[in-house]
Design a protein around this motif. Structure first.
Motif, PDB file in Angstrom:
ATOM      1  N   ALA A  94       0.393  -1.217 -13.388  1.00  0.00           N
ATOM      2  CA  ALA A  94       0.580  -0.527 -12.102  1.00  0.00           C
ATOM      3  C   ALA A  94      -0.094   0.843 -12.135  1.00  0.00           C
ATOM      4  CB  ALA A  94       2.067  -0.395 -11.783  1.00  0.00           C
ATOM      5  N   LYS A  96      -2.544   1.925 -14.007  1.00  0.00           N
ATOM      6  CA  LYS A  96      -4.008   1.808 -14.037  1.00  0.00           C
ATOM      7  C   LYS A  96      -4.546   1.521 -12.640  1.00  0.00           C
ATOM      8  CE  LYS A  96      -6.067  -0.398 -17.527  1.00  0.00           C
ATOM      9  NZ  LYS A  96      -6.353  -1.323 -18.661  1.00  0.00           N
ATOM     10  N   ALA A  97      -3.884   0.603 -11.923  1.00  0.00           N
ATOM     11  CA  ALA A  97      -4.346   0.242 -10.577  1.00  0.00           C
ATOM     12  C   ALA A  97      -4.266   1.439  -9.632  1.00  0.00           C
ATOM     13  CB  ALA A  97      -3.509  -0.921 -10.037  1.00  0.00           C
ATOM     14  N   ILE A  98      -3.221   2.234  -9.758  1.00  0.00           N
ATOM     15  CA  ILE A  98      -3.056   3.392  -8.871  1.00  0.00           C
ATOM     16  C   ILE A  98      -4.121   4.447  -9.170  1.00  0.00           C
ATOM     17  CG2 ILE A  98      -1.526   5.329  -8.284  1.00  0.00           C
ATOM     18  CD1 ILE A  98       0.841   3.340  -8.885  1.00  0.00           C
ATOM     19  N   TYR A 100      -6.954   4.078 -10.639  1.00  0.00           N
ATOM     20  CA  TYR A 100      -8.278   3.552 -10.307  1.00  0.00           C
ATOM     21  C   TYR A 100      -8.536   3.626  -8.802  1.00  0.00           C
ATOM     22  CZ  TYR A 100     -12.042   0.193  -9.632  1.00  0.00           C
ATOM     23  OH  TYR A 100     -13.213  -0.402  -9.253  1.00  0.00           O
ATOM     24  N   SER A 101      -7.573   3.157  -8.023  1.00  0.00           N
ATOM     25  CA  SER A 101      -7.752   3.128  -6.564  1.00  0.00           C
ATOM     26  C   SER A 101      -7.923   4.521  -5.986  1.00  0.00           C
ATOM     27  CB  SER A 101      -6.545   2.466  -5.896  1.00  0.00           C
ATOM     28  OG  SER A 101      -6.381   1.156  -6.351  1.00  0.00           O
TER      29      SER A 101
END
Lengths: 350, 229
Positions: A94, A96-98, A100-101
């Motif tokens: 979670a 990493k995705a945040i 990155y986005s």
């Protein structure tokens, strides 16, 4: 600077927003206590499943409570180095995705280092060096903290962590899970001198702990009482057991402070919420002219705020993780670069 | 509509970008132990090569399982969090439903099969008469040998790597049952998008926040747990 901290080490799904490493804007913890209490302990697979189902709610709640949106977050910190692997990976994915986005820095940190920062968070002017006792169901360490990101491990448990002993004794006495708060409450109406339980390792040199033998002593006592048909006063057992644990933790910590000639002691982790441990430390600190710091109850157990505070300091120091950030169940504390330059196969699937 | 598909349900994890059903790029990698390390980097690589950013993605599709527990959760947590932050719709699809897309232009029944622990398998049967796989059985969790008894010929069986040798021995004599090759039995992430788009058109997006993985009915996890303390 606003840092979002994410923590999924064990059975609490946690996220927090912290400004400049010390001002907590939100600190949301979704406890899975109800999921695990019927089993008398944390079931790793169930914990991981619940993390996946609650993580985004918890993160959103931490933003809402702080009154901010994703676009106002400057960095994401996440525990990726200590805990149940299948739980940790959910939080790390979670985070990493945040990061990155939003194209913001990602900082992977160590869970136990996070607990150390649960005290630095509320005391930004804390003195270095100090001695930190971190104690929970999963860890039991004495750490010489010589500066931000500078640690020397001086003692650890050789078998069970103190919190683990609390859970096991609680289960034995039929009190429930988690054991810490239940024994703490019950012990207040028991006699701590009723049973002379051993104080393991107390007279040995060094600063290591051992709580497995103490737990066995409680088991044996209960069995002997049962065999003799005697009445078992659970409050007395709880109080005597708790007294033994606290005596060992406090005495070893004071010895370590003395050996290192240090005047500031911090305690952290779930067991640092124990009222007898706090009272005893406070009293002895007064007597020995020491400063004892412990976190508010909300920061004793696993939380995102300590992770955010730690990540803030790491980021200020120029540290950040890349898109390949992985998780480890039990990374060494301190300089971890050597570990990550040779990324071992770091987890296996079930 | 730019669609990002994520599949971490099996040994080979994969990601795809499509414009509706038109393929833009696909990436697959054996990463049994490196799923968390690689999956976001693979997404980033694809986007970068195609000169898109995560903000350009209009729909996220993800395989919900069944499959390898931890890897599955890494893929689903990644998909959910990308959808959450970017405020994009997400659609989850079942592993078997996606696998059935691999062989849709056949009159035979298609049986994708996933191996579980202790000799058990998870499978379902699909009819592709109108070129879109329609599931014609329940999702079943049975022993491997019970599966071979259940198959309705003529059929194509798409097998997990672990089951291949055993199945070859059992099914050799039956001319009406064909074994799909290993490549045909892999999840193709473009088909994750295809199945996801289909589901999105029919029933809309899933709820990002509550979306959960699909687990095999493995009794072990729920009733005979291994405790930490």
């Amino acid at each position: 600077m606003l840092v979002l901290g994410i923590e999924t080490a064990c059975d609490d799904t946690a996220a927090a927003v912290v400004r400049d490493g010390h001002e907590i804007l939100s600190n949301i913890v979704w406890s899975q206590k109800q999921v695990h209490e019927k089993f008398g302990g944390v079931v790793p697979e169930l914990a991981a499943r619940r993390h996946l189902e609650s993580i985004n709610y918890v993160i959103q709640e931490s933003l809402d409570t702080a009154g901010v949106s994703f676009s106002e977050i400057d960095a994401v910190g996440v525990n990726c180095k200590h805990g149940l692997l299948r739980s940790i990976v959910v939080g790390v994915a979670a985070a990493k995705a945040i990061a990155y986005s939003q194209s913001i820095p990602l900082i992977g940190v160590h869970h136990i280092e996070g607990h150390i920062y649960s005290n630095i968070l509320g005391n930004p002017d804390i003195e270095f060096p100090h001695i930190c006792l971190t104690v929970s169901g999963g860890h039991n360490l004495l750490i010489h903290v010589t500066g931000h990101d500078r640690y020397e491990l001086i003692g650890r448990t050789l078998d069970d962590a103190a919190g683990e002993a609390f859970d096991k004794v609680s289960k034995l006495l039929g009190l429930g899970f988690p054991g810490g708060p239940l024994i703490d409450r019950l012990a207040q109406r028991g006699n701590p001198q009723a049973f002379a339980f051993p104080r393991p390792m107390l007279n040995r040199p060094g600063f290591d702990f051992s709580f497995s033998g103490l737990k066995t002593a409680v088991v044996n006592t209960v069995n002997e009482l049962r065999a003799a048909g005697k009445e078992i006063i659970i409050a007395d057992l709880a109080a005597s057991f708790q007294q033994a644990v606290v005596d060992v933790l406090v005495t070893k910590t004071l010895k370590a402070a003395e050996a290192k000639n240090i005047k500031t002691i911090t305690i952290a982790g779930g067991v640092s919420a124990n009222s007898l441990l706090r009272d005893t430390f406070r009293e002895l600190a007064n007597r020995h002219g020491l400063k004892v710091i412990y976190p508010p109850i909300s920061l004793c157990t696993d939380n995102g705020a300590m992770i955010a505070a730690l990540a803030y300091h790491k980021l200020k120091d120029g540290q950040r993780s890349d898109i390949f950030l992985d998780a480890m169940a039990n990374a060494p504390l301190g300089a971890l670069e050597a570990v990550y330059k040779n990324p071992a196969k770091s987890f296996t699937h079930s | 509509m730019i669609v990002l598909g994520i599949n971490t349900s099996r040994r080979v994890g994969s990601v795809a970008l499509t414009n509706d059903q038109e393929m833009l790029g696909e990436l697959g990698l054996e990463m049994e132990y490196d799923c968390l390390r690689n999956i976001l980097a693979m997404i980033d690589y694809l986007l970068t090569q195609i000169h898109l950013t995560i903000g350009d993605v209009d729909l996220i599709t993800v395989v919900l399982g069944p499959g390898s527990w931890s890897a599955l959760r890494i893929g689903v947590a990644t998909a959910k969090s990308l959808a959450h932050v970017c405020n994009k719709p997400i659609v989850g699809v079942n592993t078997l439903d996606v696998l059935a897309h691999n062989l849709r232009y056949t009159e035979k029944l298609i049986y994708p099969v996933i191996s579980a622990k202790k000799g058990y398998v998870y499978y379902a049967g699909y009819d592709c008469a109108n070129h879109s796989p329609q599931r014609v059985t329940e999702y079943r969790f049975v022993t491997c040998d019970a599966l071979f008894g259940d198959l309705r010929a003529p059929a194509v069986v798409l097998l997990d790597d672990g089951l291949r040798d055993h199945a070859m021995a059992v099914l050799q004599s039956n001319q009406a049952i064909t074994l799909g090759t290993p490549a045909l039995s892999q999840i193709r992430p473009s088909f994750v998008n295809e199945a996801g788009l289909h589901k999105f058109a029919n029933s809309g997006a899933d709820d990002t926040f509550s979306l959960a993985a699909v687990y095999l009915p493995d009794a072990e996890a729920e009733s005979k747990p291994t405790l930490v303390t």
